[in-house]
Write a protein that holds these residues in place. Structure first.
Motif, PDB file in Angstrom:
ATOM      1  N   ASN A  86       0.815  -1.212   0.000  1.00  0.00           N
ATOM      2  CA  ASN A  86       0.000   0.000   0.000  1.00  0.00           C
ATOM      3  C   ASN A  86       0.849   1.262   0.000  1.00  0.00           C
ATOM      4  O   ASN A  86       1.840   1.366   0.709  1.00  0.00           O
ATOM      5  CB  ASN A  86      -0.930   0.009   1.223  1.00  0.00           C
ATOM      6  N   SER A  99      -0.522   8.372  -1.660  1.00  0.00           N
ATOM      7  CA  SER A  99      -1.194   7.530  -2.656  1.00  0.00           C
ATOM      8  C   SER A  99      -1.934   8.383  -3.676  1.00  0.00           C
ATOM      9  O   SER A  99      -2.581   9.369  -3.345  1.00  0.00           O
ATOM     10  CB  SER A  99      -2.159   6.554  -1.987  1.00  0.00           C
ATOM     11  N   TRP A 103     -11.183  -2.812  -8.061  1.00  0.00           N
ATOM     12  CA  TRP A 103     -10.584  -3.669  -7.032  1.00  0.00           C
ATOM     13  C   TRP A 103      -9.074  -3.791  -7.234  1.00  0.00           C
ATOM     14  O   TRP A 103      -8.294  -3.680  -6.280  1.00  0.00           O
ATOM     15  CB  TRP A 103     -11.244  -5.054  -7.056  1.00  0.00           C
ATOM     16  N   LEU A 104      -8.648  -4.003  -8.494  1.00  0.00           N
ATOM     17  CA  LEU A 104      -7.214  -4.142  -8.784  1.00  0.00           C
ATOM     18  C   LEU A 104      -6.458  -2.875  -8.370  1.00  0.00           C
ATOM     19  O   LEU A 104      -5.367  -2.956  -7.788  1.00  0.00           O
ATOM     20  CB  LEU A 104      -7.003  -4.411 -10.279  1.00  0.00           C
ATOM     21  N   LYS A 152      -7.314  -0.691  -6.117  1.00  0.00           N
ATOM     22  CA  LYS A 152      -7.263  -0.579  -4.654  1.00  0.00           C
ATOM     23  C   LYS A 152      -6.174  -1.503  -4.102  1.00  0.00           C
ATOM     24  O   LYS A 152      -5.420  -1.134  -3.197  1.00  0.00           O
ATOM     25  CB  LYS A 152      -8.621  -0.912  -4.057  1.00  0.00           C
ATOM     26  N   GLN A 153      -6.060  -2.701  -4.687  1.00  0.00           N
ATOM     27  CA  GLN A 153      -5.017  -3.648  -4.258  1.00  0.00           C
ATOM     28  C   GLN A 153      -3.623  -3.069  -4.491  1.00  0.00           C
ATOM     29  O   GLN A 153      -2.679  -3.380  -3.773  1.00  0.00           O
ATOM     30  CB  GLN A 153      -5.133  -4.969  -5.047  1.00  0.00           C
ATOM     31  N   GLN A 154      -3.495  -2.247  -5.523  1.00  0.00           N
ATOM     32  CA  GLN A 154      -2.189  -1.665  -5.853  1.00  0.00           C
ATOM     33  C   GLN A 154      -1.882  -0.430  -5.014  1.00  0.00           C
ATOM     34  O   GLN A 154      -0.839   0.201  -5.196  1.00  0.00           O
ATOM     35  CB  GLN A 154      -2.148  -1.322  -7.346  1.00  0.00           C
ATOM     36  N   GLY A 155      -2.794  -0.084  -4.112  1.00  0.00           N
ATOM     37  CA  GLY A 155      -2.505   1.004  -3.183  1.00  0.00           C
ATOM     38  C   GLY A 155      -3.014   2.364  -3.584  1.00  0.00           C
ATOM     39  O   GLY A 155      -2.729   3.365  -2.931  1.00  0.00           O
ATOM     40  N   TYR A 156      -3.760   2.450  -4.664  1.00  0.00           N
ATOM     41  CA  TYR A 156      -4.320   3.745  -5.060  1.00  0.00           C
ATOM     42  C   TYR A 156      -5.496   4.117  -4.155  1.00  0.00           C
ATOM     43  O   TYR A 156      -6.176   3.238  -3.605  1.00  0.00           O
ATOM     44  CB  TYR A 156      -4.833   3.693  -6.502  1.00  0.00           C
ATOM     45  N   ILE A 209     -16.065  -3.444  -2.332  1.00  0.00           N
ATOM     46  CA  ILE A 209     -14.649  -3.079  -2.460  1.00  0.00           C
ATOM     47  C   ILE A 209     -14.241  -2.104  -1.356  1.00  0.00           C
ATOM     48  O   ILE A 209     -13.078  -2.059  -0.952  1.00  0.00           O
ATOM     49  CB  ILE A 209     -14.383  -2.450  -3.849  1.00  0.00           C
ATOM     50  N   ILE A 242     -11.647 -13.508 -10.857  1.00  0.00           N
ATOM     51  CA  ILE A 242     -11.339 -12.570  -9.763  1.00  0.00           C
ATOM     52  C   ILE A 242     -12.641 -12.067  -9.138  1.00  0.00           C
ATOM     53  O   ILE A 242     -12.784 -12.028  -7.913  1.00  0.00           O
ATOM     54  CB  ILE A 242     -10.507 -11.368 -10.285  1.00  0.00           C
ATOM     55  N   ILE A 302     -13.544 -12.689  -5.120  1.00  0.00           N
ATOM     56  CA  ILE A 302     -13.652 -11.648  -4.096  1.00  0.00           C
ATOM     57  C   ILE A 302     -15.110 -11.333  -3.750  1.00  0.00           C
ATOM     58  O   ILE A 302     -15.393 -10.409  -2.987  1.00  0.00           O
ATOM     59  CB  ILE A 302     -12.910 -10.361  -4.525  1.00  0.00           C
TER      60      ILE A 302
END
Length: 386
Positions: free
Chosen positions: A3, A8, A26-27, A29-33, A68, A185, A189
Motif C-alpha cells: 500500500n 497515494s 478492485w485491482l 485498490k489492491q495496488q494502493g491507489y 470493495i 477474480i 472476491i
C-alpha cells in the motif's frame, strides 16, 4: 505492490455496473491507489422504459463499491451526451451513413467530460474497464494505445480517438487480463455482479429494437428497393433504417434473381449494397460475395491520430468494423485532410460513417470516419452483373 500511504495517487474509476469496471476498481485498490467510483448517467429520455437499465446498473455499481470499500458518486452527463454524441449520431443517420456512437462517447464523454470531472475531484488519473493498454514509449516520449491482451475482447477500436493528454491520465487495469481471469477474480472476491452478462447494443439504445428507437427521431421516407438490374423488388421504410451488408428485415426473402439457373445461388440471401439518398433508393444484391459488397479501397476523413500526427504512408493493418480481423493495407495520404486505405484483399460491406482504425502490430495508431468507397460498376438497369 504494497500500500502507498499518504502520498497515494487518487484514481477515479468509471463504474458502469459491469464486471470489467468492478474488477478494475478492485485491482487499483489492491495496488494502493486511493480509488473513487463514478457512475455516469448519459441517457434520460426514457428512464422508465424496460430497455433502459440505468437504474439497475447504478444499484449494481453501488453494491460493487460497497464490497470493495470505496465511495461512489452518481454524475449526470445526459446534457453533454445529447449535444456531443446523440446529435451527431442523428445527423449521420439522416445523411444515410451508419455512425459508431461508442467511438464518439469515448472521445467526448468518458475521456472528456468524465476526465474533467475527475480532475476537479483531485484525481491524478482515471480508469475504465476497457480491454486496452497504455504504454509510454521511452524512445519517442509518447504514450501508445495498445490492443487488450485478450484478442476476443480487445476494445482499442472504440478508443482510437484518444490523444496524448487523455492517455497520459488513463489506466486500463483489465487490459492485461483475459476475460476469464476477470470473471474468476470477481467471483473470488465475492463481487455481486460476477456473473452479470456483458452489455451489448449501442451505448444509449441498449437492447431495444433499433428501428423502433430511430423512428422516434427520424421521419420515415419509404422508397423502392431495387436489385442490380434495376428491378423494383419491394419497398424500404426509409434509408436511415438500413446499413450496408444488412440481410435481415428487408422483406424480400422470397424474391429470386430472374433467369437464375438451379444451383446457381438463386436461393442466396439478399444484402443491402448501396443507399442512393438523392433517389431515395435502396439497392440490394443476392449473395454474400457479390462484387458490389467488395471494396479494395476507401477514404476516411475526420482523422484522429494517437501520436498527434498522421503516420507515414506505407504498410499497416486496419479494421473497417469492430469484430473484424486486421487486414493488411497501404496507407496513402491524400490532400483533403483525410487518408486513403488500399487493400490487397477485398473488404466486405465497407460502410460510410463507421470507423476505419489503423494498427501497427498491437499498437493502435488512430483512424478516421469512412467517407467514400471505391465501388464496383454503377447500377445499370439492364446490366447482368455476377
Amino acid at each position: 505492490m504494497g500500500n502507498i500511504t499518504s502520498s497515494s495517487q487518487r484514481v477515479v474509476v468509471g463504474l458502469s455496473g459491469g464486471v470489467d469496471s468492478a474488477v478494475s476498481a478492485w485491482l487499483l485498490k489492491q495496488q494502493g491507489y486511493e480509488v473513487i467510483g463514478i457512475f455516469m448517467k448519459n441517457w434520460e429520455d426514457d428512464d422508465d422504459s424496460e430497455y433502459c437499465s440505468s437504474n439497475i446498473d447504478f444499484v449494481d455499481a453501488a453494491a460493487v463499491a460497497d464490497v470493495i470499500g470505496i465511495e461512489i458518486e452518481h454524475v449526470n452527463f445526459a446534457a453533454e451526451y445529447k449535444d456531443r454524441v446523440f446529435a451527431e449520431f442523428l445527423r449521420e443517420y439522416q445523411a444515410g451513413r451508419t455512425p459508431n456512437p461508442d467511438v464518439l462517447c469515448n472521445a467526448e464523454i468518458k475521456f472528456k467530460a468524465f476526465l474533467d470531472h475527475a480532475m476537479r475531484l483531485g484525481a491524478e488519473k482515471i480508469a475504465t474497464g476497457h480491454y486496452a493498454r497504455v504504454r509510454h514509449n521511452q524512445t519517442t516520449g509518447k504514450h501508445e494505445l495498445l490492443k487488450g491482451l485478450d484478442p476476443l475482447k480487445d476494445q482499442s477500436y472504440f478508443l482510437h480517438r484518444l490523444n496524448q493528454a487523455q492517455l497520459a491520465k488513463t489506466l486500463f487495469p483489465v487490459g492485461e487480463l483475459p476475460k476469464t481471469e476477470v470473471r474468476r477474480i470477481a467471483a473470488e472476491i465475492g463481487l455481486p455482479n460476477a456473473k452479470k452478462k456483458d452489455s451489448t447494443g449501442i451505448c444509449f439504445i441498449g437492447e431495444r429494437p433499433f428501428r423502433d428507437f430511430l423512428n422516434r427521431y427520424i421521419a420515415k421516407e419509404p422508397g423502392p428497393i431495387k436489385d442490380a438490374r434495376g428491378r423494383v423488388l419491394g419497398k424500404h421504410q426509409g434509408l436511415s433504417f438500413y446499413t450496408l451488408g444488412q440481410r435481415q428485415g428487408l422483406g424480400i426473402g422470397g424474391v429470386k434473381e430472374k433467369g437464375a439457373q438451379r444451383g446457381s445461388g438463386e436461393h442466396e440471401p439478399w444484402f443491402v449494397a448501396r443507399k442512393d439518398m438523392e433517389k431515395n433508393t435502396l439497392w440490394v444484391v443476392q449473395g454474400h460475395d457479390h462484387p458490389w459488397l467488395q471494396s479494395h479501397s476507401f477514404t476516411a476523413n475526420d482523422t484522429s491520430w494517437v501520436a498527434g500526427e498522421a503516420p507515414a504512408p506505407g504498410a499497416y493493418a486496419a479494421k473497417s468494423r469492430y469484430r473484424q480481423a486486421d487486414a493488411a493495407c497501404t496507407l496513402v495520404s491524400n490532400t483533403t485532410g483525410g487518408v486513403q486505405l488500399d487493400f490487397a484483399e477485398a473488404q466486405w460491406a465497407v460502410t460510410p460513417g463507421q470507423s476505419a482504425v489503423l494498427y501497427d502490430g498491437d499498437v493502435c495508431l488512430g483512424g478516421g470516419v469512412i467517407n467514400t468507397v471505391a465501388e464496383a460498376p454503377a447500377a445499370q438497369p439492364q446490366a447482368t452483373l455476377a
